[in-house]
Motif scaffolding. Structure first.
Motif, mmCIF file in Angstrom:
data_model
loop_
_atom_site.group_PDB
_atom_site.id
_atom_site.type_symbol
_atom_site.label_atom_id
_atom_site.label_comp_id
_atom_site.label_asym_id
_atom_site.label_seq_id
_atom_site.Cartn_x
_atom_site.Cartn_y
_atom_site.Cartn_z
ATOM 1 N N THR A 97 1.302 -10.678 -4.565
ATOM 2 C CA THR A 97 2.002 -9.484 -5.018
ATOM 3 C C THR A 97 1.596 -9.125 -6.449
ATOM 4 O OG1 THR A 97 3.881 -9.992 -3.599
ATOM 5 C CG2 THR A 97 4.274 -8.472 -5.411
ATOM 6 N N PHE A 98 1.514 -10.131 -7.293
ATOM 7 C CA PHE A 98 1.123 -9.901 -8.689
ATOM 8 C C PHE A 98 -0.274 -9.268 -8.756
ATOM 9 C CE2 PHE A 98 -0.633 -10.990 -12.795
ATOM 10 C CZ PHE A 98 0.425 -10.785 -13.657
ATOM 11 N N ALA A 99 -1.205 -9.822 -7.953
ATOM 12 C CA ALA A 99 -2.581 -9.304 -7.962
ATOM 13 C C ALA A 99 -2.641 -7.885 -7.412
ATOM 14 C CB ALA A 99 -3.479 -10.222 -7.141
ATOM 15 N N ALA A 100 -1.874 -7.609 -6.339
ATOM 16 C CA ALA A 100 -1.892 -6.279 -5.738
ATOM 17 C C ALA A 100 -1.296 -5.237 -6.679
ATOM 18 C CB ALA A 100 -1.126 -6.306 -4.416
ATOM 19 N N ILE A 101 -0.176 -5.559 -7.317
ATOM 20 C CA ILE A 101 0.458 -4.632 -8.258
ATOM 21 C C ILE A 101 -0.479 -4.343 -9.427
ATOM 22 C CG2 ILE A 101 2.382 -4.325 -9.854
ATOM 23 C CD1 ILE A 101 3.157 -4.081 -6.959
ATOM 24 N N LYS A 102 -1.113 -5.371 -9.939
ATOM 25 C CA LYS A 102 -2.056 -5.199 -11.045
ATOM 26 C C LYS A 102 -3.201 -4.275 -10.643
ATOM 27 C CE LYS A 102 -4.874 -7.892 -14.276
ATOM 28 N NZ LYS A 102 -5.326 -9.265 -14.671
ATOM 29 N N LYS A 103 -3.677 -4.438 -9.397
ATOM 30 C CA LYS A 103 -4.772 -3.610 -8.909
ATOM 31 C C LYS A 103 -4.351 -2.141 -8.831
ATOM 32 C CE LYS A 103 -7.467 -2.772 -4.700
ATOM 33 N NZ LYS A 103 -7.708 -3.206 -3.298
ATOM 34 N N TYR A 104 -3.170 -1.856 -8.252
ATOM 35 C CA TYR A 104 -2.712 -0.478 -8.094
ATOM 36 C C TYR A 104 -2.376 0.165 -9.442
ATOM 37 C CZ TYR A 104 -2.413 -1.298 -3.064
ATOM 38 O OH TYR A 104 -2.719 -1.582 -1.746
ATOM 39 N N MET A 105 -1.944 -0.635 -10.391
ATOM 40 C CA MET A 105 -1.616 -0.089 -11.712
ATOM 41 C C MET A 105 -2.863 0.337 -12.479
ATOM 42 S SD MET A 105 1.469 -2.673 -12.876
ATOM 43 C CE MET A 105 1.568 -1.993 -14.529
ATOM 44 N N LYS A 106 -3.995 -0.259 -12.143
ATOM 45 C CA LYS A 106 -5.243 0.054 -12.847
ATOM 46 C C LYS A 106 -6.062 1.139 -12.146
ATOM 47 C CE LYS A 106 -6.036 -4.360 -15.211
ATOM 48 N NZ LYS A 106 -6.996 -5.489 -15.390
ATOM 49 N N MET A 107 -5.700 1.475 -10.909
ATOM 50 C CA MET A 107 -6.470 2.466 -10.143
ATOM 51 C C MET A 107 -6.203 3.883 -10.620
ATOM 52 S SD MET A 107 -6.074 0.834 -6.307
ATOM 53 C CE MET A 107 -7.048 2.121 -5.500
ATOM 54 N N SER A 108 -7.218 4.690 -10.562
ATOM 55 C CA SER A 108 -7.057 6.105 -10.912
ATOM 56 C C SER A 108 -6.361 6.823 -9.744
ATOM 57 C CB SER A 108 -8.421 6.750 -11.195
ATOM 58 O OG SER A 108 -9.211 6.753 -10.001
ATOM 59 N N LEU A 109 -5.937 8.070 -10.025
ATOM 60 C CA LEU A 109 -5.237 8.828 -8.990
ATOM 61 C C LEU A 109 -6.152 9.091 -7.787
ATOM 62 C CD1 LEU A 109 -2.599 10.229 -8.326
ATOM 63 C CD2 LEU A 109 -3.492 12.323 -9.369
ATOM 64 N N ASP A 110 -7.410 9.376 -8.052
ATOM 65 C CA ASP A 110 -8.365 9.599 -6.956
ATOM 66 C C ASP A 110 -8.529 8.356 -6.096
ATOM 67 O OD1 ASP A 110 -8.781 12.190 -7.761
ATOM 68 O OD2 ASP A 110 -10.540 11.704 -8.987
ATOM 69 N N GLU A 111 -8.556 7.189 -6.751
ATOM 70 C CA GLU A 111 -8.711 5.919 -6.018
ATOM 71 C C GLU A 111 -7.468 5.614 -5.193
ATOM 72 O OE1 GLU A 111 -11.686 3.345 -8.904
ATOM 73 O OE2 GLU A 111 -9.549 3.448 -9.379
ATOM 74 N N LEU A 112 -6.317 6.027 -5.672
ATOM 75 C CA LEU A 112 -5.077 5.802 -4.920
ATOM 76 C C LEU A 112 -5.066 6.587 -3.617
ATOM 77 C CD1 LEU A 112 -2.353 5.880 -7.737
ATOM 78 C CD2 LEU A 112 -3.167 3.889 -6.475
ATOM 79 N N TYR A 113 -5.674 7.748 -3.637
ATOM 80 C CA TYR A 113 -5.772 8.540 -2.421
ATOM 81 C C TYR A 113 -6.823 7.969 -1.478
ATOM 82 C CZ TYR A 113 -2.637 12.257 -3.979
ATOM 83 O OH TYR A 113 -1.550 12.970 -4.357
ATOM 84 N N PHE A 142 0.823 -1.205 0.000
ATOM 85 C CA PHE A 142 0.000 0.000 0.000
ATOM 86 C C PHE A 142 0.866 1.267 0.000
ATOM 87 C CE2 PHE A 142 -2.588 3.246 2.182
ATOM 88 C CZ PHE A 142 -3.694 3.250 1.342
ATOM 89 N N SER A 143 1.996 1.211 0.695
ATOM 90 C CA SER A 143 2.883 2.379 0.781
ATOM 91 C C SER A 143 3.622 2.640 -0.523
ATOM 92 C CB SER A 143 3.898 2.182 1.910
ATOM 93 O OG SER A 143 4.715 1.060 1.635
ATOM 94 N N GLN A 144 3.562 1.689 -1.448
ATOM 95 C CA GLN A 144 4.280 1.814 -2.713
ATOM 96 C C GLN A 144 3.370 2.240 -3.868
ATOM 97 O OE1 GLN A 144 7.916 0.356 -3.439
ATOM 98 N NE2 GLN A 144 7.832 1.427 -1.479
ATOM 99 N N ARG A 145 2.104 2.504 -3.581
ATOM 100 C CA ARG A 145 1.153 2.727 -4.674
ATOM 101 C C ARG A 145 1.470 3.993 -5.486
ATOM 102 N NH1 ARG A 145 -0.801 4.617 -0.020
ATOM 103 N NH2 ARG A 145 -2.244 6.396 0.067
ATOM 104 N N PHE A 146 1.945 5.060 -4.821
ATOM 105 C CA PHE A 146 2.262 6.291 -5.548
ATOM 106 C C PHE A 146 3.551 6.144 -6.344
ATOM 107 C CE2 PHE A 146 -0.434 8.071 -2.102
ATOM 108 C CZ PHE A 146 -1.435 8.585 -2.920
ATOM 109 N N LEU A 147 4.491 5.364 -5.824
ATOM 110 C CA LEU A 147 5.722 5.102 -6.562
ATOM 111 C C LEU A 147 5.418 4.311 -7.833
ATOM 112 C CD1 LEU A 147 8.760 5.349 -6.739
ATOM 113 C CD2 LEU A 147 8.972 3.327 -5.275
ATOM 114 N N ILE A 148 4.482 3.377 -7.730
ATOM 115 C CA ILE A 148 4.058 2.610 -8.910
ATOM 116 C C ILE A 148 3.461 3.550 -9.956
ATOM 117 C CG2 ILE A 148 2.415 0.871 -9.734
ATOM 118 C CD1 ILE A 148 2.761 -0.535 -7.034
ATOM 119 N N ARG A 149 2.614 4.478 -9.509
ATOM 120 C CA ARG A 149 2.012 5.428 -10.433
ATOM 121 C C ARG A 149 3.080 6.327 -11.066
ATOM 122 N NH1 ARG A 149 -2.871 7.299 -11.787
ATOM 123 N NH2 ARG A 149 -3.175 5.032 -11.718
#
Length: 297
Positions: A281-297, A197-204
């Motif tokens: 990990t694969f499923a979580a990364i895929k989920k964060y890569m598909k989320m919009s910026l608003d959803e990441l917040y 979860f702490s890496q979601r913005f770095l992924i974006r």
């Protein structure tokens, strides 16, 4: 130095090591404990079944050759349990039976009666595949027709009780195995999701600079695989240490466990840790890569 430390904190794939390994190790350790319970229960059940026997009482005044012939006939039967190809049956002569009785009771009934009323008996251990109540009834009937056999006995109530309880235990263990495996998978999955979860913005950020999906996933998947294997090794080591402690207090404990079974259990923990860590990990990364910026917040 501060700059390097800051960089390491934000390095792609670098989520907390200690908390993830601790949580996954704990989940795998609990799973391993239940695995040990299953193995011990199965081996104990098998040991009990291997010692279920039929007593074949012989007629009196049989010659040695006749006794040997009856023994050979019984040895050739499929329902006789075999270890390393050796039929598990034994001849107890009436003299041996009398000596055992006298040693246990301290009473010499042979001297009192002037004769030994006991009979020679052959104890036959039955294979677990033939221990159903109807099978034992047929075996008793078949052995009774052998020339020179006086009577065939076995403890019917005990056999019926063992068969009934073995089925119940099997159903209970299967049910608990499914529930525990599901719980462990969910626990490991949630632990890794929280760590990522702490890496979601770095992924974006990596996506915005044009990094490919495989480039982004690679460090996370590599780290997750390492965490899973490390947790599996630690859980296996904890189980082995616990076994050594228990075996020093409980005599005969290690006799219920076989080395190959323990190796399979340890390998299973490594495999579960690796696969669940990788897939979560694969499923979580895929989920964060598909989320919009608003959803990441």
């Amino acid at each position: 130095m501060a700059k390097d430390k800051k960089y390491r904190k934000k390095k792609l794939g670098s989520y907390p090591l200690a908390s993830v390994v601790f949580s996954v190790t704990l989940a795998l350790f609990v799973m391993g404990l239940f695995g040990l319970l299953i193995i011990t229960t199965q081996n104990l059940t098998q040991l009990i079944q291997e010692n279920i026997e039929v007593q074949v009482f012989l007629q009196k005044n049989l010659s040695e050759n006749e006794v040997v012939k009856i023994t050979k006939i019984l040895s050739s039967k499929d329902y006789v349990n075999k270890k390393a190809g050796v039929p598990q049956l034994a001849l107890i002569t009436k003299e041996e039976a009398a000596e055992t009785f006298i040693a246990e009771t301290g009473e010499d009934f042979v001297e009192f009666l002037g004769d030994n009323p006991l009979r020679d008996v052959i104890t036959v251990k039955i294979s677990p595949d033939f221990q159903a109540t109807e099978n034992l009834a047929e075996i008793k009937k078949e052995i009774g027709f052998i020339r020179g056999v006086y009577e065939v006995t076995y403890i019917e109530n005990l056999v019926h009780s063992i068969n009934k309880n073995v089925k119940k235990i099997s159903y209970v263990l299967i049910g608990f195995t499914v529930i525990l495996l599901f719980t462990v998978v969910i626990l490991i999955n949630n632990t890794i999701k929280l760590a990522l979860f702490s890496q979601r913005f770095l992924i974006r950020s990596m996506q915005l600079v044009g990094a490919t999906s495989s480039f982004i996933r690679k460090p996370f998947l590599s780290r997750a695989s390492m965490f899973g294997l490390t947790s599996g090794v630690l859980a296996s080591a904890l189980l082995w240490g616990l076994l050594q402690l228990v075996s020093s207090e409980v005599e005969g404990m290690m006799e219920l466990l076989h080395l190959e079974q323990l190796l399979i259990l340890g390998g299973s923990l490594l495999l579960v840790g690796l696969l669940v860590g990788f897939m979560s990990t694969f499923a979580a990364i895929k989920k964060y890569m598909k989320m919009s910026l608003d959803e990441l917040y």
